[in-house]
Design a protein around this motif. Structure first.
Motif, PDB file in Angstrom:
ATOM      1  N   ASP A 129       0.826  -1.202   0.000  1.00 26.52           N
ATOM      2  CA  ASP A 129       0.000   0.000   0.000  1.00 26.52           C
ATOM      3  C   ASP A 129       0.869   1.265   0.000  1.00 26.52           C
ATOM      4  N   PRO A 130       0.280   2.423  -0.328  1.00 26.82           N
ATOM      5  CA  PRO A 130       1.045   3.681  -0.318  1.00 26.82           C
ATOM      6  C   PRO A 130       1.757   3.959   1.005  1.00 26.82           C
ATOM      7  N   ALA A 131       1.192   3.481   2.122  1.00 29.04           N
ATOM      8  CA  ALA A 131       1.818   3.712   3.429  1.00 29.04           C
ATOM      9  C   ALA A 131       3.222   3.141   3.481  1.00 29.04           C
ATOM     10  N   GLU A 132       3.461   2.029   2.776  1.00 25.58           N
ATOM     11  CA  GLU A 132       4.793   1.422   2.768  1.00 25.58           C
ATOM     12  C   GLU A 132       5.799   2.345   2.091  1.00 25.58           C
ATOM     13  N   ARG A 133       5.397   3.005   1.019  1.00 33.18           N
ATOM     14  CA  ARG A 133       6.321   3.895   0.307  1.00 33.18           C
ATOM     15  C   ARG A 133       6.516   5.210   1.069  1.00 33.18           C
ATOM     16  N   ARG A 134       5.452   5.680   1.717  1.00 34.29           N
ATOM     17  CA  ARG A 134       5.622   6.868   2.559  1.00 34.29           C
ATOM     18  C   ARG A 134       6.591   6.574   3.698  1.00 34.29           C
ATOM     19  N   ARG A 135       6.457   5.396   4.296  1.00 37.47           N
ATOM     20  CA  ARG A 135       7.356   5.015   5.393  1.00 37.47           C
ATOM     21  C   ARG A 135       8.801   4.915   4.902  1.00 37.47           C
ATOM     22  N   PHE A 136       8.993   4.395   3.709  1.00 34.55           N
ATOM     23  CA  PHE A 136      10.339   4.301   3.137  1.00 34.55           C
ATOM     24  C   PHE A 136      10.977   5.681   3.022  1.00 34.55           C
ATOM     25  N   LEU A 137      10.234   6.650   2.475  1.00 31.28           N
ATOM     26  CA  LEU A 137      10.770   8.005   2.352  1.00 31.28           C
ATOM     27  C   LEU A 137      11.051   8.621   3.713  1.00 31.28           C
ATOM     28  N   ASP A 138      10.134   8.443   4.653  1.00 32.28           N
ATOM     29  CA  ASP A 138      10.295   9.061   5.974  1.00 32.28           C
ATOM     30  C   ASP A 138      11.455   8.447   6.748  1.00 32.28           C
ATOM     31  N   ASP A 139      11.661   7.139   6.615  1.00 25.93           N
ATOM     32  CA  ASP A 139      12.793   6.502   7.288  1.00 25.93           C
ATOM     33  C   ASP A 139      14.112   7.018   6.719  1.00 25.93           C
ATOM     34  N   LEU A 140      14.169   7.194   5.409  1.00 22.93           N
ATOM     35  CA  LEU A 140      15.365   7.754   4.784  1.00 22.93           C
ATOM     36  C   LEU A 140      15.624   9.161   5.295  1.00 22.93           C
ATOM     37  N   LEU A 141      14.595   9.985   5.321  1.00 21.06           N
ATOM     38  CA  LEU A 141      14.765  11.374   5.730  1.00 21.06           C
ATOM     39  C   LEU A 141      15.126  11.494   7.208  1.00 21.06           C
ATOM     40  N   SER A 142      14.599  10.596   8.041  1.00 22.65           N
ATOM     41  CA  SER A 142      14.911  10.646   9.468  1.00 22.65           C
ATOM     42  C   SER A 142      16.377  10.368   9.740  1.00 22.65           C
ATOM     43  N   GLN A 143      16.991   9.530   8.907  1.00 19.40           N
ATOM     44  CA  GLN A 143      18.422   9.273   9.067  1.00 19.40           C
ATOM     45  C   GLN A 143      19.269  10.361   8.406  1.00 19.40           C
ATOM     46  N   ARG A 145      18.416  13.598   7.900  1.00 17.64           N
ATOM     47  CA  ARG A 145      18.291  14.802   8.719  1.00 17.64           C
ATOM     48  C   ARG A 145      17.492  14.443   9.964  1.00 17.64           C
ATOM     49  N   PRO A 146      18.156  14.157  11.092  1.00 13.63           N
ATOM     50  CA  PRO A 146      17.425  13.732  12.296  1.00 13.63           C
ATOM     51  C   PRO A 146      16.295  14.664  12.705  1.00 13.63           C
ATOM     52  N   PHE A 148      14.091  15.780  10.922  1.00 13.53           N
ATOM     53  CA  PHE A 148      12.871  15.405  10.211  1.00 13.53           C
ATOM     54  C   PHE A 148      11.972  14.543  11.084  1.00 13.53           C
ATOM     55  N   ALA A 149      12.576  13.659  11.891  1.00 12.59           N
ATOM     56  CA  ALA A 149      11.773  12.793  12.758  1.00 12.59           C
ATOM     57  C   ALA A 149      10.935  13.620  13.718  1.00 12.59           C
ATOM     58  N   ALA A 150      11.498  14.696  14.241  1.00 13.59           N
ATOM     59  CA  ALA A 150      10.744  15.568  15.142  1.00 13.59           C
ATOM     60  C   ALA A 150       9.622  16.279  14.388  1.00 13.59           C
ATOM     61  N   ALA A 151       9.902  16.710  13.158  1.00 14.38           N
ATOM     62  CA  ALA A 151       8.882  17.382  12.353  1.00 14.38           C
ATOM     63  C   ALA A 151       7.737  16.433  12.022  1.00 14.38           C
ATOM     64  N   ARG A 152       8.071  15.188  11.717  1.00 13.55           N
ATOM     65  CA  ARG A 152       7.023  14.204  11.431  1.00 13.55           C
ATOM     66  C   ARG A 152       6.191  13.938  12.685  1.00 13.55           C
ATOM     67  N   GLY A 153       6.844  13.879  13.842  1.00 15.80           N
ATOM     68  CA  GLY A 153       6.119  13.680  15.088  1.00 15.80           C
ATOM     69  C   GLY A 153       5.136  14.807  15.369  1.00 15.80           C
ATOM     70  N   GLU A 154       5.541  16.051  15.082  1.00 16.49           N
ATOM     71  CA  GLU A 154       4.653  17.186  15.271  1.00 16.49           C
ATOM     72  C   GLU A 154       3.464  17.117  14.317  1.00 16.49           C
ATOM     73  N   TYR A 155       3.729  16.741  13.070  1.00 17.58           N
ATOM     74  CA  TYR A 155       2.634  16.621  12.107  1.00 17.58           C
ATOM     75  C   TYR A 155       1.625  15.565  12.561  1.00 17.58           C
ATOM     76  N   GLU A 156       2.128  14.426  13.008  1.00 18.15           N
ATOM     77  CA  GLU A 156       1.230  13.358  13.447  1.00 18.15           C
ATOM     78  C   GLU A 156       0.418  13.779  14.668  1.00 18.15           C
ATOM     79  N   ARG A 157       1.032  14.562  15.557  1.00 25.91           N
ATOM     80  CA  ARG A 157       0.302  15.060  16.734  1.00 25.91           C
ATOM     81  C   ARG A 157      -0.827  15.985  16.302  1.00 25.91           C
ATOM     82  N   VAL A 321      25.284  13.286   2.901  1.00 25.76           N
ATOM     83  CA  VAL A 321      25.246  14.135   4.093  1.00 25.76           C
ATOM     84  C   VAL A 321      25.620  13.290   5.299  1.00 25.76           C
ATOM     85  N   GLY A 322      26.771  13.551   5.906  1.00 19.27           N
ATOM     86  CA  GLY A 322      27.170  12.812   7.101  1.00 19.27           C
ATOM     87  C   GLY A 322      27.909  11.524   6.776  1.00 19.27           C
TER      88      GLY A 322
END
Length: 389
Positions: A129-143, A145-146, A148-157, A321-322
């Motif tokens: 499902d699309p959620a799998e591909r969204r998760r793939f992008l978000d996992d890449l971005l979290s590593q 640019r750390p 990003f994980a905080a920004a995603r957490g704020e969006y989900e809240r 990066v890094g």
């Protein structure tokens, strides 16, 4: 970077185990259900804060134990030694230490150890499902640019709060409904603010991935068909990853305007359904092989090759990066034919460190250290056999 040492205490099938690792290739060899994947899962958990197999930490704790401990020692590209330690348990908050000091949030440990894992489950990135591909992008971005994980957490809240308000508004009338509408406007603007950050970052990731994914697939699959990556936002914005652009990161202003407009168009329907219908949580990353969408049209071999190409491209994007990440390959070679095994082996030669699991040693055409993984009395054991040339 390279993972210099990993130590496990009461994690999955391990009572106590420690493994010293050198740069290059390490192959974990053992029959199925011996604990090979458990070791890679522990490395991934320490690096990213999550497992590729379960949603919570409880299954990571060895049966009969109260908590499990994962300790990793890392050497960065600049030669600096760093440590990360996790205490995971059932029904308790994870305790995390970085360089011997407690950190308040697990996100504060992001980036200490960087990894790219490919496992059989990752074929879902192509076929799921699309959620799998969204998760793939978000996992890449979290590593990458750390933050990003905080920004995603704020969006989900914000998304949770807005959905709750939408559900409440369905049963309101008169002044109460007007009051809820005013509050909803505040949450909508917050949704736009945080959602635009995610959308811009994902678009940048797609643009960064498009070229490396196409190149990796053509080489790995030895096929001429081009691979396409298209980001289709629920706001109506469509981004072709291969399109020429002046800047990789898009201007957030037009993205925010598009999100506000799209939300206004579905405002009535959102109240009726009690659900937010526009935002990064409803976006899609479309993958194509030649003229056809990969989901639903790719063969088993094509899906495997494309999923693996996405992960190989992830290594290249993270390395921009890094520190360069450690590559983890879980039972991958067994699924490939001889030609693709050779292609993957050539790709591995360019990585700083690779950890591979295999049930059959002959399936892995890589030079490096072999570690035998066996079960003794229900407990996994590690035995370093030495280098194999």
């Amino acid at each position: 970077m390279h993972l210099r040492r990993i130590e496990l205490v009461d994690v999955r099938s391990y009572d106590r185990a420690a493994l010293h690792l050198d740069p290059g290739v390490t192959v974990l060899v053992g029959r199925n259900a011996q604990g090979k994947t458990n070791l890679l899962e522990a490395v991934l958990r320490a690096a990213t804060g999550g497992s590729h197999r379960v949603a919570s930490d409880a299954p990571l704790v060895r049966a009969g134990a109260d908590l499990g401990v994962i300790r990793c020692e890392v050497v960065t590209d600049e030669g600096r030694r760093r440590t990360i330690e996790l205490e995971v348990g059932t029904g308790r908050r994870t305790r995390t230490k970085v360089d011997g000091q407690d950190v308040r949030r697990a996100a504060d440990a992001a980036g200490v150890l960087r990894v790219v894992l490919f496992a059989p489950e990752d074929v879902a990135i192509v076929r799921g499902d699309p959620a799998e591909r969204r998760r793939f992008l978000d996992d890449l971005l979290s590593q990458r640019r750390p933050a990003f994980a905080a920004a995603r957490g704020e969006y989900e809240r914000v998304l949770r709060q807005r959905n709750q308000l939408l559900k409440q508004a369905r049963g309101l009338t008169g002044s109460a409904r007007e009051g809820a509408g005013a509050t909803l406007e505040v949450w909508t603007e917050q949704l736009v603010t945080h959602g635009t950050q995610l959308l811009a970052a994902r678009i940048a990731a797609v643009r960064a991935l498009a070229g490396p994914v196409d190149a990796a697939y053509r080489d790995l699959a030895d096929r001429p068909e081009p691979v396409g990556l298209t980001y289709r936002s629920s706001t109506g914005v469509v981004i072709d990853g291969h399109a020429e652009v002046d800047e990789r990161v898009p201007d957030p202003g037009p993205l925010a305007d598009a999100m506000r407009t799209a939300l206004a168009e579905v405002a009535h329907e959102e109240v009726q359904r009690g659900l937010t219908l526009v935002g990064p949580h409803r976006d899609e990353l479309e993958l194509s092989i030649g003229p056809l969408p990969a989901r639903g049209y790719s063969s088993h071999g094509e899906a495997w090759s494309l999923a693996l190409s996405l992960k190989l491209a992830t290594e290249a994007v993270l390395a921009e990066v890094g520190d360069r990440p450690v590559v983890l390959l879980d039972d991958v070679f067994a699924e490939l034919d001889v030609v693709r095994r050779g292609k993957l082996a050539d790709a591995c030669a360019a990585f700083d460190q690779v950890l591979v699991t295999a049930a059959v040693e002959e399936d892995v055409p890589l030079e490096g250290v072999r570690v035998d993984v066996t079960i003794d009395g229900g407990v996994s054991q590690l035995s370093v056999r030495g280098a194999v040339a």
